[in-house]
Write an enzyme that holds these catalytic residues in place. Structure first.
Site, PDB file in Angstrom:
ATOM      1  N   GLU A  57       0.815  -1.126   0.047  1.00 46.43           N
ATOM      2  CA  GLU A  57       0.083   0.081   0.061  1.00 46.43           C
ATOM      3  C   GLU A  57       0.920   1.214   0.241  1.00 46.43           C
ATOM      4  OE1 GLU A  57      -2.877  -0.316   3.251  1.00 46.43           O
ATOM      5  OE2 GLU A  57      -4.370  -1.434   2.038  1.00 46.43           O
TER       6      GLU A  57
ATOM      7  N   GLU B 102      -5.651  -7.908  -0.975  1.00 45.64           N
ATOM      8  CA  GLU B 102      -6.445  -7.865   0.436  1.00 45.64           C
ATOM      9  C   GLU B 102      -7.618  -7.197   0.100  1.00 45.64           C
ATOM     10  OE1 GLU B 102      -4.931  -5.016   3.581  1.00 45.64           O
ATOM     11  OE2 GLU B 102      -2.929  -5.837   2.975  1.00 45.64           O
TER      12      GLU B 102
END
Ligand code: BGP
Length: 473
Positions: A175, A372
């Site tokens: 991320e 995710e």
């Protein structure tokens, strides 16, 4: 059937949120080891080192360091084709700047990977998931300095060489775009191992760190392919599609601009190997000057990723007439009246996942791995010990259906890993009660509990999903 035969169904965890094993076998401190516990609306504090009397939930996490065999057996019982986890950088290089790795740390991952291999579970390994050594934060302010790039390359080279026959799928930096929210100290710390200190132009510092993150990621791709040409090395961006509030052209162009800053610029560098013009223009307008070396352009170009990793939690809406900033990213975002929210105010938007996947295919023509996806919720343990998390099943079912639709439209989705397949410590809040798993861990926010594992209702449901390769959702 939309899902291909070798679709990688699985779960995702990250070392610092599950392992514990604090200080074990020579492990050094990672940046998350100096984060206290927070809650919804109460930020986690970053302390100056580990201070006696403070509580640090990641030190013990859920004791995966001790329980990993039992946990992997449970994942195998669900039929996981893959498991995404990370290698805890300070377990391998305790301060970050050593020249030689810590053998005991490497052995832990040998055992972990061997355990997965026993069940034919493909490892998907994140190299940097908020675990930058605290030593590098102190010494260099993390990725503000190019020295940290060298340390990272030494770390990844060590991992690639050691595990080259055990791992095929890698992700470089988790991320990487969280740090776009420059008013939050947490994200610069966890993405880049850096602090804003008393800096006056936060964006300047963030983009300088980011440039070094991009170089580190690109070098990892290059070095990885040299060590094993069969490696598949991807990026990881938290994709948060941004919708215009109305069809007013002012909203449309604002949403376009914000999508560029929050999402596309990150994919563009990772996938195209060069900075987009709109970002250079943005830098100029905001007095941001990035120090670059002459070789940097080539490094980025030579380190393009093999596939795109995304995490997907929510979408956002922006309005040109609003001055609110719910996300802290400075993008005039407002609530979406058409979709519900989780208890932690994350918009639940399965269709946004389909939209994102198709959008990515149109832009980059690369395979996508959903690294995710998951629902953070409060689970209740009934008197007989059962946990009826039907809401989690509903949430995942809808997201899987949308994934299927995207595949039908030609998106090459390699697989998906449900976040926190066993309840981890929450990243943003440090809580335990924000649970994601198919497997419940008896641990409370304050670290008390037996740490025993038990199956939730969703356990058997996901098992069936995998068994039928997504036919029965
Ligand atoms: C992502 C991180 C994960 C994870 C997840 C859920 O940002 O990659 O580490 O924790 O979000 O977030 P949280 O734990 O804050 O609910």
């Amino acid at each position: 059937m939309a899902f291909k035969k070798d679709f990688l169904w699985g779960g995702a965890i990250a070392a610092h949120q599950v392992e514990g094993g604090y200080g074990k076998d020579g492990k050094g401190l990672g940046v998350c080891d100096v984060l206290t516990a927070g809650a919804h609306g109460i930020p986690r504090r970053i302390t100056d080192g580990v201070i006696e009397g403070e509580y640090y939930p990641n030190h013990e996490a859920i004791r995966f360091f001790e329980y990993y065999k039992e946990d992997i057996a449970l994942f195998a019982e669900m039929g996981f084709k893959c498991l995404r986890t990370s290698i805890n950088w300070p377990r391998i290089f305790p301060n970050g700047d050593e020249l030689e790795p810590n053998e005991a740390g490497l052995q832990f991952y040998d055992h972990l990977l061997d355990e997965m291999a026993k069940y034919n579970m493909e490892p998907v390994i994140t190299l940097s998931h908020f675990e930058i050594p605290y030593g590098l934060y102190k010494k260099y302010n993390g990725f503000e300095s190019r020295e940290t790039i060298d340390c990272f390359v030494r770390f990844v080279k060590t991992c690639f060489e050691r595990y080259k026959d055990k791992v095929t799928y890698w992700l470089t930096i988790n991320e990487i775009n969280n740090q776009i929210a420059t008013d939050m100290d947490l994200f610069l710390l966890t993405n880049s191992g850096a602090s804003y200190k008393d800096c006056t132009n936060r964006k300047q510092l963030m983009y300088q760190c980011l440039h070094h993150d991009f170089l580190a990621s690109a070098l990892a791709v290059k070095v990885g392919h040299e060590i094993n040409p069969n490696f598949k090395i991807g990026c990881c961006v938290a994709y948060m599609p941004i919708y215009p509030a109305t069809c007013n052209p002012d909203d449309i162009v604002l949403a376009q601009k914000d999508n560029q800053l929050v999402n596309y610029s990150f994919f563009d560098v990772h996938c195209r190997g060069t900075y987009p013009e709109y970002l250079k223009k943005y830098w100029k307008e905001n007095d941001i000057e990035i120090s670059m070396h002459p070789e940097d352009e080539k490094i980025l170009m030579d380190g393009k990723v093999d596939y795109i990793g995304i995490t997907y939690y929510y979408s956002m809406v922006v309005s040109a007439t609003s001055t609110s900033d719910l996300s802290g990213m400075g993008i005039n975002d407002i609530e979406n009246p058409y979709i519900p929210m989780t208890k932690w105010n994350w918009a639940i938007d399965p269709k946004g996942l389909r939209y994102s996947l198709i959008d990515l295919k149109d832009r980059y023509e690369l395979p996508v791995f959903i690294a995710e996806i998951g629902l953070g919720a409060v689970d209740t343990v009934e008197e007989d010990g059962s946990i009826h998390d039907a809401y989690r099943i509903d949430f995942l079912r809808e997201h899987f259906k949308e994934t299927e639709k995207a595949i039908e439209e030609g998106v090459d989705v390699l697989g998906l890993t449900v976040w926190g397949c066993i309840d981890p410590i929450s990243f943003t809040t440090g809580e335990m009660k924000k649970r994601y798993g198919f497997i419940y861990v008896d641990r409370n926010n304050d670290g008390t509990g037996s740490y025993a594992r038990s199956k939730k209702l969703s356990f058997d449901w996901y098992k069936r999903v995998i068994e039928t390769n997504g036919e029965e959702l």
